[in-house]
Write a protein that holds these residues in place. Structure first.
Motif, PDB file in Angstrom:
ATOM      1  N   UNK A  94       0.845  -1.188   0.000  1.00  0.00           N
ATOM      2  CA  UNK A  94       0.000   0.000   0.000  1.00  0.00           C
ATOM      3  C   UNK A  94       0.883   1.241   0.000  1.00  0.00           C
ATOM      4  N   UNK A  95       0.770   2.035  -1.058  1.00  0.00           N
ATOM      5  CA  UNK A  95       1.606   3.223  -1.229  1.00  0.00           C
ATOM      6  C   UNK A  95       0.754   4.472  -1.065  1.00  0.00           C
ATOM      7  N   UNK A 107       2.633   6.626 -12.383  1.00  0.00           N
ATOM      8  CA  UNK A 107       2.632   5.890 -13.663  1.00  0.00           C
ATOM      9  C   UNK A 107       4.012   5.350 -14.026  1.00  0.00           C
ATOM     10  N   UNK A 108       5.059   6.111 -13.709  1.00  0.00           N
ATOM     11  CA  UNK A 108       6.423   5.657 -13.998  1.00  0.00           C
ATOM     12  C   UNK A 108       6.758   4.436 -13.145  1.00  0.00           C
ATOM     13  N   UNK A 109       6.374   4.506 -11.860  1.00  0.00           N
ATOM     14  CA  UNK A 109       6.639   3.388 -10.950  1.00  0.00           C
ATOM     15  C   UNK A 109       5.910   2.137 -11.417  1.00  0.00           C
ATOM     16  N   UNK A 123      -1.019  -0.950  -4.349  1.00  0.00           N
ATOM     17  CA  UNK A 123      -2.302  -0.328  -4.041  1.00  0.00           C
ATOM     18  C   UNK A 123      -2.068   1.137  -3.725  1.00  0.00           C
ATOM     19  N   UNK A 124      -2.614   2.031  -4.542  1.00  0.00           N
ATOM     20  CA  UNK A 124      -2.385   3.470  -4.385  1.00  0.00           C
ATOM     21  C   UNK A 124      -3.418   4.093  -3.457  1.00  0.00           C
ATOM     22  N   UNK A 125      -2.939   4.868  -2.487  1.00  0.00           N
ATOM     23  CA  UNK A 125      -3.797   5.634  -1.579  1.00  0.00           C
ATOM     24  C   UNK A 125      -3.416   7.100  -1.722  1.00  0.00           C
ATOM     25  N   UNK A 126      -4.361   7.942  -2.130  1.00  0.00           N
ATOM     26  CA  UNK A 126      -4.066   9.357  -2.368  1.00  0.00           C
ATOM     27  C   UNK A 126      -4.643  10.240  -1.270  1.00  0.00           C
ATOM     28  N   UNK A 127      -3.754  10.966  -0.611  1.00  0.00           N
ATOM     29  CA  UNK A 127      -4.136  11.967   0.389  1.00  0.00           C
ATOM     30  C   UNK A 127      -3.053  13.034   0.385  1.00  0.00           C
ATOM     31  N   UNK A 128      -3.287  14.090   1.172  1.00  0.00           N
ATOM     32  CA  UNK A 128      -2.235  15.082   1.365  1.00  0.00           C
ATOM     33  C   UNK A 128      -1.080  14.471   2.146  1.00  0.00           C
ATOM     34  N   UNK A 129       0.096  15.110   2.050  1.00  0.00           N
ATOM     35  CA  UNK A 129       1.303  14.551   2.667  1.00  0.00           C
ATOM     36  C   UNK A 129       1.142  14.350   4.172  1.00  0.00           C
ATOM     37  N   UNK A 130       0.475  15.291   4.842  1.00  0.00           N
ATOM     38  CA  UNK A 130       0.313  15.172   6.295  1.00  0.00           C
ATOM     39  C   UNK A 130      -0.511  13.941   6.656  1.00  0.00           C
ATOM     40  N   UNK A 131      -1.563  13.669   5.878  1.00  0.00           N
ATOM     41  CA  UNK A 131      -2.382  12.482   6.135  1.00  0.00           C
ATOM     42  C   UNK A 131      -1.586  11.216   5.819  1.00  0.00           C
ATOM     43  N   UNK A 132      -0.764  11.268   4.766  1.00  0.00           N
ATOM     44  CA  UNK A 132       0.063  10.117   4.411  1.00  0.00           C
ATOM     45  C   UNK A 132       1.006   9.776   5.557  1.00  0.00           C
ATOM     46  N   UNK A 133       1.630  10.791   6.154  1.00  0.00           N
ATOM     47  CA  UNK A 133       2.534  10.561   7.292  1.00  0.00           C
ATOM     48  C   UNK A 133       1.793   9.854   8.421  1.00  0.00           C
ATOM     49  N   UNK A 134       0.583  10.309   8.706  1.00  0.00           N
ATOM     50  CA  UNK A 134      -0.223   9.694   9.775  1.00  0.00           C
ATOM     51  C   UNK A 134      -0.524   8.228   9.454  1.00  0.00           C
ATOM     52  N   UNK A 138       0.659   5.062  11.541  1.00  0.00           N
ATOM     53  CA  UNK A 138      -0.391   4.236  12.144  1.00  0.00           C
ATOM     54  C   UNK A 138      -0.378   2.807  11.610  1.00  0.00           C
ATOM     55  N   UNK A 139       0.458   2.547  10.615  1.00  0.00           N
ATOM     56  CA  UNK A 139       0.542   1.197  10.064  1.00  0.00           C
ATOM     57  C   UNK A 139      -0.531   0.852   9.059  1.00  0.00           C
ATOM     58  N   UNK A 140      -1.321   1.851   8.624  1.00  0.00           N
ATOM     59  CA  UNK A 140      -2.394   1.568   7.674  1.00  0.00           C
ATOM     60  C   UNK A 140      -1.879   1.447   6.244  1.00  0.00           C
ATOM     61  N   UNK A 141      -0.748   2.077   5.948  1.00  0.00           N
ATOM     62  CA  UNK A 141      -0.109   1.898   4.647  1.00  0.00           C
ATOM     63  C   UNK A 141       1.363   1.576   4.875  1.00  0.00           C
ATOM     64  N   UNK A 142       2.001   1.008   3.858  1.00  0.00           N
ATOM     65  CA  UNK A 142       3.360   0.503   4.022  1.00  0.00           C
ATOM     66  C   UNK A 142       4.421   1.571   3.818  1.00  0.00           C
ATOM     67  N   UNK A 143       4.215   2.428   2.840  1.00  0.00           N
ATOM     68  CA  UNK A 143       5.187   3.491   2.593  1.00  0.00           C
ATOM     69  C   UNK A 143       4.476   4.699   2.006  1.00  0.00           C
ATOM     70  N   UNK A 144       5.134   5.843   2.130  1.00  0.00           N
ATOM     71  CA  UNK A 144       4.600   7.057   1.541  1.00  0.00           C
ATOM     72  C   UNK A 144       5.676   7.760   0.750  1.00  0.00           C
ATOM     73  N   UNK A 145       5.264   8.459  -0.284  1.00  0.00           N
ATOM     74  CA  UNK A 145       6.159   9.363  -1.003  1.00  0.00           C
ATOM     75  C   UNK A 145       5.638  10.761  -0.714  1.00  0.00           C
ATOM     76  N   UNK A 146       6.389  11.521   0.077  1.00  0.00           N
ATOM     77  CA  UNK A 146       5.886  12.778   0.614  1.00  0.00           C
ATOM     78  C   UNK A 146       6.904  13.901   0.452  1.00  0.00           C
ATOM     79  N   UNK A 147       6.417  15.109   0.735  1.00  0.00           N
ATOM     80  CA  UNK A 147       7.284  16.283   0.725  1.00  0.00           C
ATOM     81  C   UNK A 147       8.088  16.302   2.018  1.00  0.00           C
ATOM     82  N   UNK A 148       9.380  16.493   1.888  1.00  0.00           N
ATOM     83  CA  UNK A 148      10.263  16.573   3.047  1.00  0.00           C
ATOM     84  C   UNK A 148      10.355  18.022   3.525  1.00  0.00           C
TER      85      UNK A 148
END
Length: 303
Positions: A94-95, A107-109, A123-134, A138-148
């Motif tokens: 889950x990304x 699409x490249x990935x 499995x793609x999950x789309x949210x804002x970066x702050x929600x992705x971090x949460x 919380x263990x609901x997704x495996x990894x995030x690609x976010x703004x540092x």
């Protein structure tokens, strides 16, 4: 207890309604209602307040929700551990990706990863970066690609993208003929931004306040990058976005201008520290590190 009851309960809570949860879970609304009623009977508690329009959890519902996430998470991890134990390179990763990042890079990935690893589902999950971090924490997704940057006490971080922001305006805007612009020149402009759930929202506001010494006048906020582009094309305002997004815009109506002393768009792959890393996740992480260390082909971004 049937784990499906817990999965249905989690779905209703996360989507905020029985109808949306039913649609996203591909089950009927009566089935969900029966699951919730059965779960309440088994636990002998009331899970939702039914006297309000908005779906609200009771105190007991809050407790059951927290524990349900742990139970389902542990169950999923059990299957992952078994798969890894027999060295079976399969499973679902889950990304979490904010929409703008997803538009440019998912699409490249998918194009370069999936054919090489057909037994690993992304499995793609789309949210804002702050929600992705949460969600990662919380263990609901495996990894995030976010703004540092992010909290490196919580996450393992690998930087993958580093590029400047540019100013985007309509081709008939007074600034359109400029090749370069400073942040001070944008003081009286109307900004179109992502909403506050997104890291880019705060990054741009901080940039204006710290370097430009002004708070941007925000005309519109949205959660979708293409809406931002459409509003710029409609001459409602201007925006600041990473330069690579220009490849996805209508260049007949929108032009980009180099921003002097521009903030940098730094993206990173994050995973939760000290969490078990499945074989499928390890495979994807290795791919991402190699893919981006070699650089992203500009031709792919145009497609």
């Amino acid at each position: 207890m049937d784990l499906k009851l817990l999965e249905h309960f989690i779905s209703v809570v996360q989507y905020g309604s029985f109808s949306r949860a039913a649609q996203q879970s591909f089950v009927s609304q009566p089935t969900l209602s029966k699951s919730i009623k059965k779960l309440e009977e088994q636990l002998q508690v009331i899970l939702f307040e039914r006297s309000t329009r908005k779906l609200r959890l009771t105190d007991a519902g809050e407790l059951v929700y927290e524990q349900s996430l742990k139970i389902i998470g542990s169950t999923n991890e059990l299957f992952t551990l078994i798969d890894d134990f027999i060295e079976k390179p399969s499973g679902t990763v889950n990304i979490g990706i904010p929409p703008l990042i997803g538009t440019l890079f998912f699409p490249i990935i998918a194009k370069n990863f999936v054919p090489k690893h057909p037994n690993i589902s992304l499995q793609l999950v789309e949210h804002g970066a702050k929600k992705i971090e949460y969600l990662v924490d919380d263990g609901q997704i495996d990894l995030g690609i976010v703004v540092l940057p992010v909290n490196e006490k919580l996450f393992s971080v690998t930087q993958i993208v580093h590029e400047p922001f540019k100013c985007f305006v309509h081709v008939e805007h007074p600034f359109a003929s400029k090749t370069k612009i400073t942040i001070h020149e944008l003081k009286n402009e109307s900004f179109i931004l992502f909403n506050s759930e997104f890291a880019l929202h705060h990054l741009i506001i901080n940039y204006c306040e710290n370097l430009g010494k002004f708070h941007p006048k925000i005309a519109f906020e949205t959660s979708q990058w293409d809406v931002i582009a459409e509003l710029v094309a409609a001459q409602v305002g201007m925006t600041l976005l990473p330069e690579s997004i220009y490849k996805k815009m209508d260049t007949r109506t929108i032009t980009s201008i180099e921003l002097i002393d521009a903030p940098m768009w730094q993206l990173g792959v994050i995973t939760k520290k000290d969490r078990y890393t499945s074989y499928a996740l390890q495979t994807l992480l290795h791919f991402l590190q190699k893919q981006f260390s070699d650089g992203v082909d500009k031709k792919e971004l145009k497609e």
